[in-house]
Design a protein around this motif. Structure first.
Motif, mmCIF file in Angstrom:
data_model
loop_
_atom_site.group_PDB
_atom_site.id
_atom_site.type_symbol
_atom_site.label_atom_id
_atom_site.label_comp_id
_atom_site.label_asym_id
_atom_site.label_seq_id
_atom_site.Cartn_x
_atom_site.Cartn_y
_atom_site.Cartn_z
ATOM 1 N N LEU A 81 -1.729 1.128 -11.031
ATOM 2 C CA LEU A 81 -2.452 2.402 -11.018
ATOM 3 C C LEU A 81 -1.491 3.568 -11.216
ATOM 4 C CD1 LEU A 81 -5.241 3.696 -10.579
ATOM 5 C CD2 LEU A 81 -4.691 3.849 -8.141
ATOM 6 N N LEU A 82 -0.330 3.498 -10.568
ATOM 7 C CA LEU A 82 0.678 4.553 -10.717
ATOM 8 C C LEU A 82 1.145 4.652 -12.165
ATOM 9 C CD1 LEU A 82 2.568 6.674 -9.457
ATOM 10 C CD2 LEU A 82 4.171 4.810 -8.961
ATOM 11 N N GLU A 83 1.365 3.494 -12.778
ATOM 12 C CA GLU A 83 1.862 3.483 -14.161
ATOM 13 C C GLU A 83 0.807 4.013 -15.127
ATOM 14 O OE1 GLU A 83 3.403 0.168 -17.414
ATOM 15 O OE2 GLU A 83 3.716 -0.188 -15.263
ATOM 16 N N ASP A 84 -0.470 3.641 -14.890
ATOM 17 C CA ASP A 84 -1.526 4.015 -15.831
ATOM 18 C C ASP A 84 -2.077 5.421 -15.590
ATOM 19 O OD1 ASP A 84 -1.282 1.545 -16.974
ATOM 20 O OD2 ASP A 84 -3.040 0.676 -15.985
ATOM 21 N N GLU A 85 -2.192 5.813 -14.319
ATOM 22 C CA GLU A 85 -2.907 7.044 -13.979
ATOM 23 C C GLU A 85 -2.019 8.139 -13.387
ATOM 24 O OE1 GLU A 85 -6.023 7.473 -14.743
ATOM 25 O OE2 GLU A 85 -6.544 5.423 -15.319
ATOM 26 N N GLY A 86 -0.842 7.764 -12.885
ATOM 27 C CA GLY A 86 0.068 8.767 -12.358
ATOM 28 C C GLY A 86 -0.061 8.999 -10.852
ATOM 29 N N GLN A 87 0.833 9.834 -10.335
ATOM 30 C CA GLN A 87 0.961 10.090 -8.910
ATOM 31 C C GLN A 87 -0.304 10.724 -8.312
ATOM 32 O OE1 GLN A 87 3.823 9.099 -7.541
ATOM 33 N NE2 GLN A 87 3.320 9.661 -5.439
ATOM 34 N N THR A 88 -0.944 11.605 -9.067
ATOM 35 C CA THR A 88 -2.136 12.294 -8.548
ATOM 36 C C THR A 88 -3.235 11.305 -8.202
ATOM 37 O OG1 THR A 88 -1.628 14.269 -9.831
ATOM 38 C CG2 THR A 88 -3.891 14.029 -9.039
ATOM 39 N N LYS A 89 -3.407 10.281 -9.018
ATOM 40 C CA LYS A 89 -4.439 9.268 -8.774
ATOM 41 C C LYS A 89 -4.135 8.486 -7.497
ATOM 42 C CE LYS A 89 -8.179 7.147 -10.197
ATOM 43 N NZ LYS A 89 -9.456 7.855 -10.428
ATOM 44 N N ILE A 90 -2.856 8.174 -7.268
ATOM 45 C CA ILE A 90 -2.458 7.476 -6.044
ATOM 46 C C ILE A 90 -2.802 8.321 -4.824
ATOM 47 C CG2 ILE A 90 -0.465 6.664 -4.709
ATOM 48 C CD1 ILE A 90 -1.117 4.736 -6.895
ATOM 49 N N GLU A 91 -2.493 9.610 -4.902
ATOM 50 C CA GLU A 91 -2.777 10.497 -3.779
ATOM 51 C C GLU A 91 -4.276 10.563 -3.488
ATOM 52 O OE1 GLU A 91 -0.914 14.130 -4.917
ATOM 53 O OE2 GLU A 91 1.127 13.366 -4.578
ATOM 54 N N ARG A 92 -5.078 10.618 -4.535
ATOM 55 C CA ARG A 92 -6.527 10.659 -4.352
ATOM 56 C C ARG A 92 -7.044 9.358 -3.734
ATOM 57 N NH1 ARG A 92 -8.200 13.301 -10.206
ATOM 58 N NH2 ARG A 92 -7.595 15.458 -9.735
ATOM 59 N N LEU A 93 -6.415 8.254 -4.111
ATOM 60 C CA LEU A 93 -6.813 6.959 -3.562
ATOM 61 C C LEU A 93 -6.596 6.924 -2.051
ATOM 62 C CD1 LEU A 93 -7.736 4.027 -4.322
ATOM 63 C CD2 LEU A 93 -5.308 3.441 -4.386
ATOM 64 N N PHE A 94 -5.426 7.356 -1.612
ATOM 65 C CA PHE A 94 -5.138 7.361 -0.177
ATOM 66 C C PHE A 94 -5.996 8.385 0.558
ATOM 67 C CE2 PHE A 94 -1.296 5.045 -1.434
ATOM 68 C CZ PHE A 94 -1.241 4.088 -0.436
ATOM 69 N N GLU A 95 -6.246 9.516 -0.081
ATOM 70 C CA GLU A 95 -7.112 10.520 0.541
ATOM 71 C C GLU A 95 -8.539 9.986 0.706
ATOM 72 O OE1 GLU A 95 -6.640 13.816 -2.061
ATOM 73 O OE2 GLU A 95 -4.649 14.362 -1.282
ATOM 74 N N GLY A 96 -8.994 9.207 -0.270
ATOM 75 C CA GLY A 96 -10.311 8.598 -0.161
ATOM 76 C C GLY A 96 -10.370 7.615 0.995
ATOM 77 N N ARG A 97 -9.299 6.856 1.170
ATOM 78 C CA ARG A 97 -9.233 5.922 2.308
ATOM 79 C C ARG A 97 -9.264 6.683 3.624
ATOM 80 N NH1 ARG A 97 -5.129 3.759 5.589
ATOM 81 N NH2 ARG A 97 -5.618 1.668 6.390
ATOM 82 N N GLN A 98 -8.524 7.797 3.673
ATOM 83 C CA GLN A 98 -8.523 8.627 4.879
ATOM 84 C C GLN A 98 -9.925 9.128 5.202
ATOM 85 O OE1 GLN A 98 -5.927 12.126 4.792
ATOM 86 N NE2 GLN A 98 -7.458 13.219 6.008
ATOM 87 N N ASP A 99 -10.646 9.594 4.194
ATOM 88 C CA ASP A 99 -12.005 10.095 4.401
ATOM 89 C C ASP A 99 -12.918 9.004 4.960
ATOM 90 O OD1 ASP A 99 -11.226 12.566 3.455
ATOM 91 O OD2 ASP A 99 -12.007 12.244 1.431
ATOM 92 N N LYS A 100 -12.789 7.792 4.440
ATOM 93 C CA LYS A 100 -13.629 6.689 4.908
ATOM 94 C C LYS A 100 -13.318 6.343 6.361
ATOM 95 C CE LYS A 100 -14.685 4.346 0.529
ATOM 96 N NZ LYS A 100 -14.177 5.364 -0.391
ATOM 97 N N LEU A 101 -12.028 6.308 6.715
ATOM 98 C CA LEU A 101 -11.647 6.007 8.094
ATOM 99 C C LEU A 101 -12.125 7.095 9.040
ATOM 100 C CD1 LEU A 101 -8.013 4.646 7.593
ATOM 101 C CD2 LEU A 101 -10.069 3.332 8.119
ATOM 102 N N GLU A 102 -12.017 8.342 8.595
ATOM 103 C CA GLU A 102 -12.465 9.454 9.429
ATOM 104 C C GLU A 102 -13.972 9.372 9.679
ATOM 105 O OE1 GLU A 102 -12.364 14.343 9.462
ATOM 106 O OE2 GLU A 102 -10.977 13.221 8.169
ATOM 107 N N ALA A 103 -14.733 9.066 8.647
ATOM 108 C CA ALA A 103 -16.183 8.935 8.803
ATOM 109 C C ALA A 103 -16.533 7.768 9.723
ATOM 110 C CB ALA A 103 -16.836 8.745 7.439
ATOM 111 N N ARG A 104 -15.740 6.714 9.669
ATOM 112 C CA ARG A 104 -16.003 5.539 10.504
ATOM 113 C C ARG A 104 -15.730 5.804 11.971
ATOM 114 N NH1 ARG A 104 -12.433 0.617 8.834
ATOM 115 N NH2 ARG A 104 -13.609 0.974 6.904
ATOM 116 N N TYR A 105 -14.648 6.551 12.261
ATOM 117 C CA TYR A 105 -14.203 6.688 13.649
ATOM 118 C C TYR A 105 -14.598 8.004 14.321
ATOM 119 C CZ TYR A 105 -11.374 2.592 12.576
ATOM 120 O OH TYR A 105 -10.966 1.333 12.208
ATOM 121 N N GLN A 106 -15.012 8.987 13.538
ATOM 122 C CA GLN A 106 -15.349 10.273 14.135
ATOM 123 C C GLN A 106 -16.446 10.161 15.204
ATOM 124 O OE1 GLN A 106 -14.303 13.450 15.129
ATOM 125 N NE2 GLN A 106 -13.615 13.533 12.986
#
Length: 209
Positions: free
Chosen positions: A93-118
């Motif tokens: 993913l990093l090679e094909d889409e770049g650093q910004t895509k990786i950051e969005r991926l982790f941010e999406g994971r953070q959002d899901k965890l926050e919604a689960r545990y809030q």
């Protein structure tokens, strides 16, 4: 029979069922060269641990006999390559889409965890939220302990990181965890030590905003 031999025989039986499919006590005893009584002892132990499932199989002659297969829980005992797969996919993913895509991926994971545990943080004061966060992280294998330093200040330590190898390569994982803690606790949170940066544990200082 000593404990080492007990454990070794148990592993062999699990491997036999994994590679050969359903087997009876008689089948296992014959292949291992041990008594059926010894096999039944291992079978009973593994049934108690929810590793085996038994079904009755009719025979051409005589009474039906029990055959054993692995229960779904037993699958976790066998080698997996999930970590390497995760790293390979992130690298692609990093090679094909770049650093910004990786950051969005982790941010999406953070959002899901926050919604689960809030919901688990609702109607709790800061100390109770810290305790709940420690429980959540322990459920996920982080080996957490925490202390109350007084004056609404807490120290939370993680002694294990289940995603350490990912975090070592992709620091976004650590930043998203920090952001997740801040949002769940609705507090000031600072990380003073980090496993991914060579420390022996991750340490978070938590205080009221």
């Amino acid at each position: 029979m000593n404990q080492t031999l007990e454990t070794s025989t148990r592993k062999v039986i699990l491997s036999m069922l994994k590679t050969q499919g359903p087997l009876s006590v008689q089948d296992i005893a014959k292949q291992l060269g041990i008594t059926e009584m010894a096999v039944r002892r291992h079978i009973h132990s593994m049934e108690k641990d929810n590793l085996l499932e038994a079904t009755l199989m009719r025979q051409a002659m005589g009474r039906p006999t029990s055959v054993y297969t692995l229960a779904p829980q037993a699958d976790e005992l066998f080698p997996k390559k999930y970590l390497q797969l995760t790293l390979d996919l992130l690298d692609e993913l990093l090679e094909d889409e770049g650093q910004t895509k990786i950051e969005r991926l982790f941010e999406g994971r953070q959002d899901k965890l926050e919604a689960r545990y809030q919901p688990r943080m609702q109607a709790k004061d800061l100390e109770a939220r810290v305790a709940e966060l420690a429980q959540i992280q322990n459920e996920n294998g982080y080996m957490v302990d925490w202390t109350d330093e007084g004056d609404d200040r807490y120290v939370l330590s993680e002694h294990n990181c289940p995603i350490a190898k990912v975090a070592n390569t992709y620091q976004q994982a650590c930043q998203c965890e920090l952001n997740l803690f801040r949002n769940l606790l609705d507090a000031s949170v600072e990380r003073t030590e980090c496993l991914a940066k060579g420390a022996s544990k991750c340490v978070y200082i938590i205080s009221k905003k």
